[in-house]
Design an enzyme around this catalytic site. Sequence first.
Site, PDB file in Angstrom:
ATOM      1  N   TYR A  52      18.185  39.684  -8.321  1.00 50.51           N
ATOM      2  CA  TYR A  52      18.091  40.257  -6.985  1.00 50.51           C
ATOM      3  C   TYR A  52      17.611  39.230  -5.969  1.00 50.51           C
ATOM      4  O   TYR A  52      16.610  38.549  -6.181  1.00 50.51           O
ATOM      5  CB  TYR A  52      17.136  41.448  -6.982  1.00 50.51           C
ATOM      6  CG  TYR A  52      16.952  42.073  -5.606  1.00 50.51           C
ATOM      7  CD1 TYR A  52      17.976  42.815  -5.022  1.00 50.51           C
ATOM      8  CD2 TYR A  52      15.774  41.887  -4.882  1.00 50.51           C
ATOM      9  CE1 TYR A  52      17.830  43.378  -3.773  1.00 50.51           C
ATOM     10  CE2 TYR A  52      15.614  42.435  -3.630  1.00 50.51           C
ATOM     11  CZ  TYR A  52      16.638  43.181  -3.073  1.00 50.51           C
ATOM     12  OH  TYR A  52      16.492  43.720  -1.821  1.00 50.51           O
ATOM     13  N   GLY A  59      18.886  45.448  -0.951  1.00 50.15           N
ATOM     14  CA  GLY A  59      18.842  46.896  -0.846  1.00 50.15           C
ATOM     15  C   GLY A  59      20.001  47.544  -1.566  1.00 50.15           C
ATOM     16  O   GLY A  59      20.242  47.289  -2.747  1.00 50.15           O
TER      17      GLY A  59
END
Length: 330
Positions: A52, A59
């Site tokens: 990530y 998001g």
Amino acid sequence: MISLDGNSLTLETFQEVTEKHKKVGFDDRARTRVVKARAVVDKAIKSGEKIYSLNTGFGILSKVSISDADLNELQDNIVRSHCACVGDPHPENEARGITLLRANVLAKGYSGVRPEVVDLLVEMLNRGVTPMIPMKGSVGASGDLAPLAHLAVVLIGEGEAFYKGTRMSGGEALEKASLKPIKLAPKEGLSLINGTQQMTSQGAHTLLRAEMLAELADLISTTTLEGILGSPKAYSDWVQKTRPFAGQMATARRLRNYMADSEIYQSHLTCDRVQDPYSLRCVPQVHGAVRDLLFHVRNVLSIELNAATDNPLVNADTGEIISGGNFHGQ
């Protein structure tokens, strides 16, 4: 000079930098940790593992992979896209506090940025480049993303900043201070904007002012007692120990110290007054309750000053990169 290492900043040194413009430096041992954490990030990127914010969107777009060619642009774009605050700019001391805290967090060595990012934040503080950060826009639950973006965008030569009291473009402010903007590497954009530094800076300045007001309140109470020719017997140490709240005892001790050499008190040791008004006798109990609250807030902020609050966090010792929730402001 106050050396930033991510572990030893205090509310007092915070105040010296933000309000008295004391110089700061980047601790050598902290720099070594930052370099090691960055190596973990670089290794992860080369491995092709999906992580990530390194090589994914943010998001809801976290499942979208980003090509190697677009990794750097991704970091610039998250900074630009989050510059969405409104309202009046933070006062200089608060904006300097946000900058200082961001530098200190990154110096802790869990963010995976290059040392050059910390170096630029340090030099902005030392040379008087203060980001223009509007006061309204933090969501708290995801950290101070928007306010910190207004800080981060100055590092890439965009946005706005104050230099010697004049508001100008971020690039111009850096140039006038003989500094050059930085090109963000993977993860650095998110590392700059994910955290609690706006709320912590505001909280720290508010606490320091509240503590000063508490000191003044004790002094005013003392002069009031003196003015009515009162007695400090109600502030006796043993009386407070029968109800031993820390704030109550600290307040009573301060009042006793203020009145230790009081000629007025000495001249009325044998007066026939049974007791003073309870608005004065109860000063330790009333002011003490405030002090207990301030003690708690000081403890919370003292931890947060040196807390790693971005996401994901990088462990240079284990090689782990883990998404967590330290950015939450609760």
